[in-house]
Design a protein around this motif. Structure first.
Motif, PDB file in Angstrom:
ATOM      1  N   LEU A 162      10.763  11.161  55.605  1.00 44.21           N
ATOM      2  CA  LEU A 162      11.801  11.521  54.632  1.00 44.21           C
ATOM      3  C   LEU A 162      12.159  13.007  54.594  1.00 44.21           C
ATOM      4  N   VAL A 163      11.286  13.851  55.116  1.00 44.03           N
ATOM      5  CA  VAL A 163      11.557  15.296  55.085  1.00 44.03           C
ATOM      6  C   VAL A 163      12.005  15.783  56.461  1.00 44.03           C
ATOM      7  N   GLY A 164      11.309  15.362  57.488  1.00 39.52           N
ATOM      8  CA  GLY A 164      11.789  15.589  58.851  1.00 39.52           C
ATOM      9  C   GLY A 164      11.304  16.847  59.541  1.00 39.52           C
ATOM     10  N   ILE A 165      10.892  17.868  58.803  1.00 37.79           N
ATOM     11  CA  ILE A 165      10.248  19.013  59.449  1.00 37.79           C
ATOM     12  C   ILE A 165       8.894  19.261  58.777  1.00 37.79           C
ATOM     13  N   GLU A 166       8.033  19.952  59.511  1.00 34.78           N
ATOM     14  CA  GLU A 166       6.644  20.080  59.094  1.00 34.78           C
ATOM     15  C   GLU A 166       6.505  20.907  57.816  1.00 34.78           C
ATOM     16  N   SER A 167       5.319  20.750  57.206  1.00 33.26           N
ATOM     17  CA  SER A 167       5.042  21.404  55.928  1.00 33.26           C
ATOM     18  C   SER A 167       5.143  22.926  56.002  1.00 33.26           C
ATOM     19  N   THR A 168       5.451  23.516  54.871  1.00 32.94           N
ATOM     20  CA  THR A 168       5.352  24.965  54.693  1.00 32.94           C
ATOM     21  C   THR A 168       3.865  25.311  54.686  1.00 32.94           C
ATOM     22  N   ILE A 169       3.476  26.329  55.472  1.00 33.05           N
ATOM     23  CA  ILE A 169       2.057  26.738  55.465  1.00 33.05           C
ATOM     24  C   ILE A 169       1.954  28.119  54.841  1.00 33.05           C
ATOM     25  N   ILE A 170       1.060  28.236  53.853  1.00 34.64           N
ATOM     26  CA  ILE A 170       0.854  29.547  53.231  1.00 34.64           C
ATOM     27  C   ILE A 170      -0.624  29.916  53.271  1.00 34.64           C
ATOM     28  N   SER A 171      -0.885  31.209  53.281  1.00 28.96           N
ATOM     29  CA  SER A 171      -2.251  31.643  53.020  1.00 28.96           C
ATOM     30  C   SER A 171      -2.229  32.307  51.655  1.00 28.96           C
ATOM     31  N   VAL A 172      -3.269  32.030  50.899  1.00 25.06           N
ATOM     32  CA  VAL A 172      -3.365  32.575  49.541  1.00 25.06           C
ATOM     33  C   VAL A 172      -4.408  33.682  49.576  1.00 25.06           C
ATOM     34  N   LEU A 193       3.012  31.357  56.585  1.00 25.88           N
ATOM     35  CA  LEU A 193       2.631  31.290  58.002  1.00 25.88           C
ATOM     36  C   LEU A 193       3.599  30.401  58.779  1.00 25.88           C
ATOM     37  N   ARG A 194       4.180  29.427  58.085  1.00 23.15           N
ATOM     38  CA  ARG A 194       5.213  28.580  58.706  1.00 23.15           C
ATOM     39  C   ARG A 194       6.173  28.137  57.617  1.00 23.15           C
ATOM     40  N   HIS A 195       7.448  28.279  57.875  1.00 19.92           N
ATOM     41  CA  HIS A 195       8.457  27.882  56.883  1.00 19.92           C
ATOM     42  C   HIS A 195       8.658  26.370  56.899  1.00 19.92           C
ATOM     43  N   GLY A 196       9.031  25.838  55.749  1.00 21.82           N
ATOM     44  CA  GLY A 196       9.304  24.404  55.624  1.00 21.82           C
ATOM     45  C   GLY A 196      10.280  24.190  54.486  1.00 21.82           C
ATOM     46  N   ILE A 197      10.371  22.955  53.986  1.00 24.81           N
ATOM     47  CA  ILE A 197      11.383  22.743  52.941  1.00 24.81           C
ATOM     48  C   ILE A 197      10.943  23.266  51.577  1.00 24.81           C
ATOM     49  N   GLU A 234      24.952  24.745  66.867  1.00 27.39           N
ATOM     50  CA  GLU A 234      25.613  25.711  65.994  1.00 27.39           C
ATOM     51  C   GLU A 234      24.578  26.197  64.978  1.00 27.39           C
ATOM     52  N   PRO A 235      24.340  27.504  64.895  1.00 26.73           N
ATOM     53  CA  PRO A 235      23.327  27.981  63.943  1.00 26.73           C
ATOM     54  C   PRO A 235      23.673  27.556  62.509  1.00 26.73           C
ATOM     55  N   VAL A 236      22.648  27.413  61.695  1.00 27.23           N
ATOM     56  CA  VAL A 236      22.871  27.123  60.269  1.00 27.23           C
ATOM     57  C   VAL A 236      22.566  28.394  59.483  1.00 27.23           C
ATOM     58  N   PRO A 237      23.082  28.512  58.266  1.00 22.17           N
ATOM     59  CA  PRO A 237      22.818  29.726  57.482  1.00 22.17           C
ATOM     60  C   PRO A 237      21.319  29.898  57.216  1.00 22.17           C
ATOM     61  N   GLU A 238      20.838  31.140  57.369  1.00 18.93           N
ATOM     62  CA  GLU A 238      19.397  31.362  57.218  1.00 18.93           C
ATOM     63  C   GLU A 238      19.013  31.702  55.787  1.00 18.93           C
ATOM     64  N   THR A 239      19.248  30.748  54.907  1.00 20.64           N
ATOM     65  CA  THR A 239      18.774  30.884  53.530  1.00 20.64           C
ATOM     66  C   THR A 239      18.093  29.572  53.154  1.00 20.64           C
ATOM     67  N   GLY A 240      17.153  29.633  52.236  1.00 18.98           N
ATOM     68  CA  GLY A 240      16.464  28.420  51.775  1.00 18.98           C
ATOM     69  C   GLY A 240      15.880  27.660  52.950  1.00 18.98           C
ATOM     70  N   ILE A 241      16.162  26.363  53.022  1.00 15.90           N
ATOM     71  CA  ILE A 241      15.628  25.507  54.087  1.00 15.90           C
ATOM     72  C   ILE A 241      16.169  25.916  55.454  1.00 15.90           C
ATOM     73  N   GLY A 242      17.312  26.616  55.459  1.00 14.18           N
ATOM     74  CA  GLY A 242      17.891  27.083  56.726  1.00 14.18           C
ATOM     75  C   GLY A 242      16.939  27.988  57.501  1.00 14.18           C
ATOM     76  N   ILE A 243      16.046  28.671  56.794  1.00 13.36           N
ATOM     77  CA  ILE A 243      15.066  29.540  57.473  1.00 13.36           C
ATOM     78  C   ILE A 243      14.132  28.684  58.334  1.00 13.36           C
ATOM     79  N   ALA A 244      13.649  27.583  57.757  1.00  5.38           N
ATOM     80  CA  ALA A 244      12.742  26.697  58.508  1.00  5.38           C
ATOM     81  C   ALA A 244      13.468  26.041  59.681  1.00  5.38           C
ATOM     82  N   ILE A 245      14.725  25.650  59.449  1.00  4.20           N
ATOM     83  CA  ILE A 245      15.486  24.980  60.509  1.00  4.20           C
ATOM     84  C   ILE A 245      15.716  25.936  61.679  1.00  4.20           C
TER      85      ILE A 245
END
Ligand code: TXA
Ligand code: MG
Length: 321
Positions: free
Chosen positions: A169-179, A187-191, A297-308
């Motif tokens: 349902l989401v289609g791209i991998e999880s956002t990874i963070i270090s706390v 560490l990796r962008h996601g939705i 075609e590139p997508v805008p690099e804001t929000g989820i667009g960064i992960a894409i």
């Protein structure tokens, strides 16, 4: 195999996990290639089947927020707050691991990436197997991640078992963070975006400083690659390429008869919908013998667009001139 398979696939898959076998299973993001995270032999088979280098650590999937404390230590209230806000869901937290997680899972790092997936089949598999499940995406190393069981069958025909949960349902991998003490790093962008996490913890930048955690070791410049060259619309194409043998993945552009095929992953510039459909489009174009290369075609690099854009740049990296 016995018809037990058909009567209760999750029970069968859970038994396989306990026996040290590999099970591909759906999560909300992409399909994972799962093994008992506490069984080093089983985990080593993940690296073999995926042809994944052992320096690239795996994410451990758990079935409840309470299980964070079973496999990690020094957990503070901020981590629990993040889990309560985003789990089950596509957020992986890199946390100090304890001895129940063998070194092979974390490639020798003292930390483990951990998440609770938002998928009922995945959660039931974890609960019935009574094991934390180590799982990378169920693709060959460096290739396009699977969002449908057919993608798993194509790339990993030798997996012991596939749990079919249809399309993810989401289609791209999880956002990874270090706390860290000061807040979080991505560490990796996601939705799940920086802005959403910032409502709970301060943001400390994309690349942690040398004294903090290393960035995700698996974030190589070339990744998610289809078996055909991938370029962006602004790139200068090699002179020998003919757009008549190419597919365009459009975002705002309308139908364009320069290309053999034009794919629209969203009808109304919805980046969430684009992300859901992206990997399936790349799998489809890999299999399409009328297509020699892909132009995006590139997508805008804001929000989820960064992960894409992160996934697309890595997918095209090896073809950059
Ligand atoms: O959505 C997802 O996260 C999917 C599903 C199956 O859960 N999994 C996934 O796993 O994308 P994989 O193995 O394809 O990507 C995991 C990434 C790698 O880039 C790895 O380097 C990073 O997580 N990672 C895992 N443990 C880490 C750790 N202890 N420190 C830093 N990075 C870590
Ligand atoms: Mg992967």
């Amino acid at each position: 195999m016995s018809d037990f398979h058909y009567s209760d696939p999750i029970a069968t898959a859970a038994r396989y996990i306990r026996e040290g076998k590999l099970v591909a299973f759906p999560t909300e993001t992409v399909y994972g290639l799962g093994a008992d995270a506490t069984n080093p032999m089983a985990v080593s088979r993940i690296f073999e089947l995926k042809e994944r280098p052992t320096f690239d650590p795996l994410i451990v999937h758990i079935g409840s927020i309470d299980d964070i404390g079973r496999y990690t230590h020094k957990i503070d209230s901020r981590v629990i707050k993040l889990a309560e806000r985003f789990w089950p869901g596509p957020l992986t937290m890199v946390l100090p691991k304890n001895d129940l997680i063998p070194d092979i899972v974390t490639s020798g790092l003292p930390t483990v990436g951990i998440r609770m997936p938002n998928n009922d089949i995945a959660l039931e598999l974890i609960r019935q197997s009574q094991r934390p499940i180590a799982a990378p995406s169920a693709n060959k190393f460096g290739r396009v991640s699977p969002t449908h069981p057919d993608h798993v069958r194509k790339q990993l025909p030798d997996v012991d078992y596939i749990l079919d949960g249809g399309r993810t349902l989401v289609g791209i991998e999880s956002t990874i963070i270090s706390v860290t003490e000061k807040g979080f790093s991505i560490l990796r962008h996601g939705i799940i975006t920086r802005e959403e996490i910032e409502k709970i913890l301060p943001y400390c930048g994309e690349k942690p400083s040398k004294t903090e955690e290393p960035a995700a070791p698996g974030m190589l410049k070339s990744h998610y690659s289809p078996n055909k060259p991938l370029y962006f619309t602004g790139d200068t194409l090699p002179a020998n390429l003919n757009k008549k043998k190419a597919a365009l993945i459009a975002f705002t552009l309308s139908d364009n008869n320069e290309y053999a095929t034009v794919l629209h992953l969203t009808s109304n510039a919805n980046l969430k919908e684009y992300a859901v459909n992206l990997f399936a489009a790349l799998h489809q174009l890999e299999a399409d013998s009328t297509i020699d290369f892909i132009v995006v075609e590139p997508v805008p690099e804001t929000g989820i667009g960064i992960a894409i854009m992160d996934r697309l740049r890595r997918a095209g990296f090896k073809y950059k001139s």
